[in-house]
Design a protein around this motif. Structure first.
Motif, PDB file in Angstrom:
ATOM      1  N   PRO A  19     -18.889  -2.304  -6.003  1.00  0.00           N
ATOM      2  CA  PRO A  19     -18.387  -3.211  -7.031  1.00  0.00           C
ATOM      3  C   PRO A  19     -16.877  -3.409  -6.960  1.00  0.00           C
ATOM      4  N   ALA A  20     -16.190  -2.608  -6.158  1.00  0.00           N
ATOM      5  CA  ALA A  20     -14.744  -2.780  -6.006  1.00  0.00           C
ATOM      6  C   ALA A  20     -14.425  -4.173  -5.456  1.00  0.00           C
ATOM      7  N   ARG A  21     -15.400  -4.818  -4.817  1.00  0.00           N
ATOM      8  CA  ARG A  21     -15.193  -6.184  -4.333  1.00  0.00           C
ATOM      9  C   ARG A  21     -14.925  -7.126  -5.499  1.00  0.00           C
ATOM     10  N   ALA A  22     -15.415  -6.798  -6.677  1.00  0.00           N
ATOM     11  CA  ALA A  22     -15.178  -7.609  -7.869  1.00  0.00           C
ATOM     12  C   ALA A  22     -13.737  -7.483  -8.344  1.00  0.00           C
ATOM     13  N   ALA A  23     -12.958  -6.665  -7.685  1.00  0.00           N
ATOM     14  CA  ALA A  23     -11.560  -6.464  -8.069  1.00  0.00           C
ATOM     15  C   ALA A  23     -10.719  -7.712  -7.865  1.00  0.00           C
ATOM     16  N   PRO A  27      -6.052  -8.026  -9.928  1.00  0.00           N
ATOM     17  CA  PRO A  27      -5.187  -7.796  -8.759  1.00  0.00           C
ATOM     18  C   PRO A  27      -4.647  -6.365  -8.664  1.00  0.00           C
ATOM     19  N   ASP A  28      -4.427  -5.690  -9.806  1.00  0.00           N
ATOM     20  CA  ASP A  28      -3.923  -4.314  -9.752  1.00  0.00           C
ATOM     21  C   ASP A  28      -4.960  -3.383  -9.137  1.00  0.00           C
ATOM     22  N   VAL A  32      -4.835  -1.222  -5.441  1.00  0.00           N
ATOM     23  CA  VAL A  32      -5.114   0.204  -5.251  1.00  0.00           C
ATOM     24  C   VAL A  32      -6.197   0.407  -4.197  1.00  0.00           C
ATOM     25  N   VAL A  33      -7.256  -0.392  -4.283  1.00  0.00           N
ATOM     26  CA  VAL A  33      -8.343  -0.284  -3.301  1.00  0.00           C
ATOM     27  C   VAL A  33      -7.819  -0.612  -1.903  1.00  0.00           C
ATOM     28  N   GLU A  34      -6.994  -1.625  -1.796  1.00  0.00           N
ATOM     29  CA  GLU A  34      -6.432  -2.006  -0.496  1.00  0.00           C
ATOM     30  C   GLU A  34      -5.511  -0.912   0.047  1.00  0.00           C
ATOM     31  N   SER A  35      -4.718  -0.318  -0.825  1.00  0.00           N
ATOM     32  CA  SER A  35      -3.841   0.768  -0.407  1.00  0.00           C
ATOM     33  C   SER A  35      -4.661   1.955   0.097  1.00  0.00           C
ATOM     34  N   PHE A  36      -5.747   2.256  -0.600  1.00  0.00           N
ATOM     35  CA  PHE A  36      -6.654   3.327  -0.168  1.00  0.00           C
ATOM     36  C   PHE A  36      -7.231   3.002   1.208  1.00  0.00           C
ATOM     37  N   ARG A  37      -7.714   1.782   1.368  1.00  0.00           N
ATOM     38  CA  ARG A  37      -8.321   1.363   2.635  1.00  0.00           C
ATOM     39  C   ARG A  37      -7.329   1.468   3.792  1.00  0.00           C
TER      40      ARG A  37
END
Length: 78
Positions: A19-23, A27-28, A32-37
């Motif tokens: 569900p993180a794709r729904a982020a 944008p915040d 975070v998800v992009e930074s993790f990736r």
């Protein structure tokens, strides 16, 4: 530390289909998800740890629901 390819594949699949794709609506959260990736892909230890560990707090605590209910009246930010 022993690395398990199955864990890496599972993590990658979870990031792709979670569900993180729904982020995109938030944008915040997406940042975070992009930074993790990116930290995983680039094996950037500093970036990865910065997502979870606060430098001025040597210990991270977790409260169960009962304990959190007791703490909230005195600390509404939790």
């Amino acid at each position: 530390m022993k690395r398990h390819p199955l864990h890496v594949i599972s993590l990658a699949a979870a990031l792709c289909f979670s569900p993180a794709r729904a982020a995109d609506d938030h944008p915040d959260i997406h940042a975070v998800v992009e930074s993790f990736r990116i930290s995983i892909i680039q094996k950037d230890r500093e970036r990865f740890l910065a997502l979870f560990v606060q430098p001025d707090q040597p210990w991270q605590s977790v409260l169960d629901d009962k304990s959190l209910a007791q703490v909230r009246p005195s600390d509404p930010g939790r």
